[in-house]
Every structure is written in C-alpha cells, then in structure tokens.
Design an enzyme around this catalytic site. Structure first.
Site, PDB file in Angstrom:
ATOM      1  CB  SER A 134      -2.328   6.964   5.252  1.00  5.12           C
ATOM      2  OG  SER A 134      -2.409   5.643   5.714  1.00  5.12           O
ATOM      3  CG  ASP A 166       3.387   4.647   1.123  1.00  3.81           C
ATOM      4  OD1 ASP A 166       2.804   4.954   0.058  1.00  3.81           O
ATOM      5  OD2 ASP A 166       2.789   4.462   2.200  1.00  3.81           O
ATOM      6  CG  HIS A 170      -1.013   4.444   0.646  1.00  6.33           C
ATOM      7  ND1 HIS A 170      -0.003   4.460   1.571  1.00  6.33           N
ATOM      8  CD2 HIS A 170      -2.147   4.723   1.338  1.00  6.33           C
ATOM      9  CE1 HIS A 170      -0.510   4.718   2.768  1.00  6.33           C
ATOM     10  NE2 HIS A 170      -1.804   4.896   2.654  1.00  6.33           N
TER      11      HIS A 170
END
Length: 517
Positions: free
Chosen positions: A251, A158, A128
């Site tokens: 992230s 992911d 993402h």
C-alpha cells in the site's frame, strides 16, 4: 622332518587365497569399478535470439524500470497510539507509580510503502498507512533512514503526503497520466510487502497487466461509514485494476508503466484472506496528484462540489430515459442551494459527458469532479426528456467539516401490498413520522415491500420501508391517494419511476417494471 616342497606349496596356496580375498574386498568397496567421464554441459542458447527478441525486450524493460525506480521507493514505519489506552484499574502496579505522571499506552508500529515525487523529499502514500501517526520514519533501499512529517491526508480518496525532514537531495519519480493507461497494458508494481526491518521481502517488484479501469470497490466509503463518518458519500473510488501481485504492505507504493512513469498508487486487494488472490487495485495518479497539490498548498483538500446525488445507469434506466447506450449517471436529487441547481440541473437528468469527455460510470464522474477545483467551470452533456442538452456549471466547494445527522428508518409491521409495484404506501401519520425518524408529518411513505416483488428487485436493497415517496411517474405525490390514481393508468410491463426521500434528506430515483394486477 622339514619338507621344502610342502612348505612351498602352502605358501603358494596362502598367497593365492590372500589375493582372491583382496580382490573381493576391493570390489565390495567399489575400488575396481571403471571411472566415468564428466558430462559435457551445453551452454549455447537453444532458441535463436531473433525468435525470442520480443520477450527479451520486454524483460529488459522490466529490469530497467526496477533499476531506475526502486531507489525512489520508500518503506514507511508509522507509529501511532492505540485508540484506547489501558485504564488505571488494568495496571496492578498503579499504586506504586507516580500519580502525577499520566500513563500512556506505547506507540504501535504500522508499515507500508510510499514513493518520492520531488527532490526536496515529498512522498506520496496512502492515508491508511500514516493516518493518526505521531512519528514517521522512512527507509530507502540503500538502508538510509530519515524522519518524516505528515503534510496532509485525505480519507475520501485514501491519499496522503509526507515529507522527509532532512535537507538533502532525493531522486523523485516521474508522474505519468492514468487517463492514458489502457486495459491490457503492462505495468510494474513496487513496494514493501509488509515485513520490513531488512527483511528479504523488502522492495519487491511485481508485474502484470491493467485488467480494468474505473472500478468502484466501496472500500473507502464503507470504511468511513463504519467509523461513523456521515460524509462517506464524498468518497471517490475509481480504481485501476491489475493482476500484478499486491499485498497489504505494498500500500502506497507506485504502479508504473514501462516508461517508468507512475500511473497509480497501490492501494487495495480483492481477497477473502487479506492477501493476494488475483486482483490488485491502484488509485489513479491524475486524482492523487490533484489531492497532493491541495494538501501541500492548503494543508487540506479543497473539494469541488456539484451539489447533486448520483446513481449508476442500468439497462432498465437506459430504456426509461431513452439513452443510446447503457452508460451515464442519473441525478436523483439536486441540492437547492448548490451549483447544479443554479445552473438548472434537475432530478431525472442523466449526465453522459463532462467537457466533451464521455462519462460512463458514477465513479468516473466522481473522479472527474474530484480532480477539479472550486470555481472551475465545466460543461455537462445531459440527457433530459430523451434528448441531449449542454449545461455549464460553476463548481462550488464542498464542506467536509460538518457531518449532518442521518436518521435510520425502523422496521414496520407487514401490510397489504400493491401488486403492480409490490409495495404498500400509506399517508404518513405522527406515529409513522416518529417511527421512521422524520421531522414533519405528511406525504406518503412506503410501509412494506414484497420480498421478491418488482420494487424489491429494481431497488436492489436500497429501496426500503420508511422511504417517503416524492414523485411517482414524474408526478408530485402529496398523499397515498395520488399513488392509487397514478398507478391506475399503469399497465403491466410499463417502466415506472419513483423518487423517494429518506429521513436525512437524501433522495433516490428507482425505475420499476410494473407487474400485472
């Protein structure tokens, strides 16, 4: 007449008055106060080093990890076009522009973190963070900046891989094993909290412990469903949970053990605000490394395929199947063309181990299979008819290119309910088939459920009107009359298994404790 004595007296009085006034003024300004000596500052430790040695050693370990690892952590800027550019009608100056040159919306910048895993500049991060990016730049802690290219992404885990385009040598991080991580173990999370551009919050180091393993959050699958991806069932969510502070910009950054080895990729937070509220989650590095190898070698993930649907085990199911513990994964249906069917697996089997390694949860089994390669052979320990057996399966390769159509069941009018299960089952007519989205007529279909009945409680919202009943209590159901015949021998308190099929062909098994008539 001049009087020397009077003049002398006046002078003495004037001098004395001036002196008294001077003292008063001086005291008002603090000129006459006594000075204070500077305090003696103590600098010697008040607690012996021996008493705090364990804590100091732990602190030194955090310092060492941060010092060694941070140079390999990068800040990522990914530029992508918005999904919808402005139309011509939105531009008041369009008449004055060159119509032969199409107008494009400006690139939008998103950020995140990543970490270098090899000396030639390969970087692991989240899907993402870089998905759909047209331009990618990475920034090191020493303020050097490099362009990077997208190697590959996997939305089902992911995970993404990018590579620095410059031909330089970089310091890559050492990868550990997420299987070896233990609950309660100290970990360190490093990343960029999302402000970038030389911000004071770049390359933040946080620490915590591993709070849990094998956490299925539903975030990846839900995101795929919301984007219209009918293959959301292939999402693998088996997160490591930590109380280390992880915020959105972290992230893609590494989660490390105190030996400086990467054990996970920071990926998500559990929060109502979008910012840290106590729980952070990371993708296990053992899974991420397998995905990375496929993306580098093939440009895509060659996903191993077992060919079954999966459901978790709860206490009621464990009792029904005669399991020794409340763990394992139930098989509601088997693809007749898949590897599992060829190996002899069938509905109502419960997988409890893979190659001798215990499988407690659905997410744990999904990660185990996702870390395999097509054509790998695995040995499954399966409970069948209340006894364990071993089944060897040669895995196939999942087709993630074609998205099957999934029909959605429509609501129906209320009807009289069966009291034992709290459902109404009727023969499927042409009108019902059209209403619920089935291609063929026939069989028995659930048309209504009691809101707080046994079936509704056991199904937890997944057993819904419109499901076609395939089997009841392990007997094939061809028509509604079969349901009445089977339920006639069911007593209150008995556990009844019901296998249903949905319009898209997906099957599920539910276990319901029957109520009285």
């Amino acid at each position: 007449m001049f009087d020397p004595m009077r003049t002398k007296a006046k002078l003495v009085i004037f001098t004395l008055g001036a002196f008294l006034i001077g003292i008063g003024l001086a005291s008002g300004f603090g000129w006459t106060e006594q000075g204070h000596a500077m305090p003696v500052i103590q600098r010697a430790p008040q607690i012996s080093e021996e008493a705090v040695r364990p804590a100091l050693t732990l602190s030194d370990a955090f310092v060492a990890v941060a010092e060694v690892v941070t140079p390999s952590v990068v800040r990522i800027e990914a530029r992508r076009r918005p999904q919808r550019a402005a139309s011509r009608g939105d531009d008041p100056f369009q008449l004055f522009r060159n119509r032969d040159q199409p107008q494009q919306a400006p690139l939008q910048v998103a950020g995140g973190s990543g970490f270098i895993v090899s000396s030639d500049g390969y970087i692991l991060t989240n899907n993402h963070v870089v998905e759909g990016a047209e331009e990618i730049d990475v920034f090191l802690v020493d303020r050097r900046a490099f362009s990077a290219r997208l190697v590959g992404t996997d939305p089902f885990t992911d995970v993404a891989v990018i590579k620095i385009t410059d031909d330089e040598e970089f310091a890559g991080l050492s990868l550990g094993s997420s299987d070896d991580v233990e609950v309660g173990e100290w970990i360190v999370a490093i990343g960029n909290p999302g402000f970038g551009g030389g911000s004071t919050l770049d390359y933040t180091v946080t620490a915590g412990i591993v709070s849990a393993k094998s956490r299925p959050l539903g975030l990846i699958g839900t995101g795929l469903q919301q984007s219209g991806n009918a293959l959301a069932g292939f999402a693998v969510e088996d997160f490591i949970q930590t109380d280390a502070v992880i915020n959105p910009g972290n992230s893609g950054g590494p989660m490390l053990n105190l030996r400086g080895q990467v054990v996970g990729i920071n990926s998500a937070i559990a929060s109502r605000t979008g910012f840290y509220q106590g729980y952070g989650f990371a993708i296990p590095i053992d899974l991420a490394e397998h995905i990375m190898e496929d993306l580098i070698q093939f440009g895509k993930v060659r996903r191993a395929w077992l060919g079954v649907t999966l459901d978790p085990i709860d206490a009621l199911k464990a009792e029904s199947y005669g399991l020794p513990t409340v763990s394992g994964v139930e098989i509601p249906s088997v693809d007749p063309t898949g590897p599992a069917a060829r190996a002899g697996l069938r509905p109502y089997d419960v997988i409890v181990a893979v190659d001798g390694q215990e499988v407690a949860t659905q997410s744990g089994l999904q990660q185990n299979i996702a870390r395999r390669s097509p054509d790998d052979r695995i040995t499954l320990t399966v409970y069948r008819d209340r006894e364990p057996i071993e089944v060897t399966v040669r895995l196939g390769m999942a087709n993630l290119e074609t998205e099957p159509e999934v029909a959605v069941a429509r609501p129906v009018q209320p009807a009289r309910l069966d009291t034992k299960l709290g459902i109404r089952i009727e023969d499927m007519t042409q009108e019902m088939a059209a209403r619920f989205g089935y291609q063929r007529v026939g069989g028995a279909v659930i048309t209504e459920m009691a809101q707080d009945g046994p079936a509704a409680r056991s199904g937890r919202g997944r057993l819904v009107p419109g499901a076609r009943v395939v089997e009841l209590d392990r007997e094939v159901v061809a028509e509604a009359a079969d349901i009445r015949r089977i339920l006639a021998r069911v007593d209150a308190g008995d556990i009844v298994s019901i296998q249903v099929e949905y319009p898209g062909g997906n099957r599920r098994i539910f276990h319901i404790r029957a109520a009285g008539d």
